[in-house]
Design an enzyme around this catalytic site. Sequence first.
Site, PDB file in Angstrom:
ATOM      1  N   GLU A 287      32.804   3.955 -51.249  1.00  0.00           N
ATOM      2  CA  GLU A 287      32.084   3.608 -52.310  1.00  0.00           C
ATOM      3  C   GLU A 287      32.923   2.736 -52.976  1.00  0.00           C
ATOM      4  OE1 GLU A 287      30.060   6.838 -53.982  1.00  0.00           O
ATOM      5  OE2 GLU A 287      28.633   7.030 -52.505  1.00  0.00           O
TER       6      GLU A 287
ATOM      7  N   GLU B 210      25.635   9.250 -46.438  1.00  0.00           N
ATOM      8  CA  GLU B 210      25.857  10.412 -47.169  1.00  0.00           C
ATOM      9  C   GLU B 210      24.548  10.639 -47.623  1.00  0.00           C
ATOM     10  OE1 GLU B 210      28.733  10.517 -50.329  1.00  0.00           O
ATOM     11  OE2 GLU B 210      30.012   9.468 -49.200  1.00  0.00           O
TER      12      GLU B 210
ATOM     13  N   TRP C 192      25.794  15.954 -60.121  1.00  0.00           N
ATOM     14  CA  TRP C 192      26.163  14.895 -61.252  1.00  0.00           C
ATOM     15  C   TRP C 192      24.935  14.675 -61.756  1.00  0.00           C
ATOM     16  CZ3 TRP C 192      23.184  11.252 -59.431  1.00  0.00           C
ATOM     17  CH2 TRP C 192      23.301  10.775 -57.805  1.00  0.00           C
TER      18      TRP C 192
END
Length: 658
Positions: free
Chosen positions: A147, A306, A314
């Site tokens: 990422e 993912e 989060w």
Amino acid sequence: MECFLHGCDYNPDQWLGRPEILAQDIEYMKEAGINEVTLGIFSWACYEREDGVYTFDWMDKIMDSMYENGIHVILATPSAGKPPWLVKKYPEVMRVREDRVRLQYGDRENQCNSSEIFREKVTKMDELLAQRYGNHPALIMWHVSNELYGVCHCKKCQQNFRLWLQHKYKTIDNLNIQYNGAFWSHIYNDWSELESPSTIGEQSLHALALDYQRFYSDLSIDLVNVEKEAIKKYCKDIPVTTNMHNLNCGINYSELAKVLDVTCWDSYPKWHCGRNEESDWEPAVDESFHYDFCRSLKKKPFYLMESTPSNTNWSDACKLKRPGMHMLSSMQAVASGSDSVQYFQWRKSRGASEKFHGAVIGHSGTNDTRVFQDVCEVGAKLEEIKKIQGAMTYSKVAIIYDWDNLRALEEQRSLKNNGKDFEYIIFEYYEALLKNYVSVDIISQCDDFSSYELIVAPVLYLFKPDTKKRITSYIETGGNFVMSAYSGLVNENDLAYESFPPYDLHQVFGVCAEETDVLCGDEDNKITYGGRSYRATYFCDLLRNQGATVLAEFEQDFYRGKPAVTKQTYGSGTAYYVASRMQEDFNYQFLSDVIDTHGIRRVLNCNYIEDVMVKERKKDGKKYLFIMNFSTKQRSVMVNDKEHILHGYECSIVTLPE
Ligand code: GLA
Ligand code: ZN
């Protein structure tokens, strides 16, 4: 690969002293139909505990045991997480923030991408991994870093930026022209006077801000390429990827895709948090956009790298997936062109910031859970539909979502500075296309237009050098094009064209925009289109009609009677212009009319059924329709005169001849 990947990020390095857990993992993986694990994403410290002292035997064992158990491996390069010794020894590997403060050791993916020592250490690590595992029979893909995002403002990055500027502008005077240097006395004499934007420095030179983002995206992609080259030196035939995750992360994904063999997406939609408890349509559209984007980058299947099997840790509200949602959301990725369903993460870690993030195996360490059951069901489903793996998506409709354009729109100051909804305006058109059940690609303004019958370009504020030529010849040769208000104002350096917008397309569209008005808050204007009244909001271009057919006019305010929606035939194509931000109802109806007028194929021939999304993939003379119900309530869908009843959160896959 002849089957879908069903896999997960697996971090056995967090359990190395626990052989019974590693053995148990394999048993559970087999039970859940997990056929792939992504290893080593954050393993730098375990491979290289001290500078130059490498230990790979623990990974040898894991790789071998995966192979022995029929589980494929995507092996990561560990460059996203650094060991503490690296920063202690070489503090320059850490980023400098825009306020010129250097970060201390901590967190991840916060390295300076110019740092030579970082590049050197990462290259060395990647070469060792490629030499050691490049021929390992379990290996199917490389996963570079994790990422990518963000920028650094250190001195080294400033130097590299100046070289990038020199390469782009050649002479400082050329830069001064493009930056409109005489404004506020910003005439540069030397490249060394240029500094990246900062809250303690330059904040007004939009072209500079845009260039810094471009430079840093290029630099980050260059680092991916350095890693890729290190791998390819010893391992030529295994594809290389990295996981994309956020369109606003600072990386131009259209450019990144060019250095990758396949594209991947990490997906964490906010299921069940919308205003309507019975409907997850909103997050489904959002996710659909990202999947269509990721697939369109290479126009071939991508991988869902993912997703969470239950919740994140989060979000504002870390809600669990309701029964049925795990299957539905997994199928949505497949429906959109993914050849995998993969999870973050296999096993919940015991400590640090993600210990309560969803995982296939929780802290109880058992397989008797709802989540595990959900994952098993997805594993079985992927096996059942494995013939669809590799199937393609063919779209006749595209929407332009252009990174440079959006970055420039974010920088420029005008219209509504505290409510820049430009990205949403693009999403709104996309949603209307989805509801019309056409297959949509999401492209940049530089992509090839020729395979599309309809292109929609909302708020295409920035035109690159060829854009107006390419739009013109696309329409001239039979393409249909919808452009919205606030398009064609500036060149690629955010320098205003000496023209009314849309720049040099007045003949093509038969209109030009003399001014743009802004509507405050809930304020609206009204238009009547096809006998119905619709709300125009946010902004309104005040158009001069230069020969277009007017389909609707503004009905209020001092620009009452001015064109709001126009159409003009140009060559053998058609150019439409929508002069305001319209609401869902108009976007749906208008695009439906455009689709019908030009005979564009829908994947399902019917009006929008509330909360039902439909996607199509084709392979070997068959087409597979994925019909997905994002409501908790039952829906009925007719396909070729046959009724399909979908229960709440159900996805039904219908096979049809092509
Ligand atoms: C990202 C990262 C993972 C993990 C998840 C948590 O996708 O790539 O390492 O942090 O978020 O949602
Ligand atoms: Zn730096």
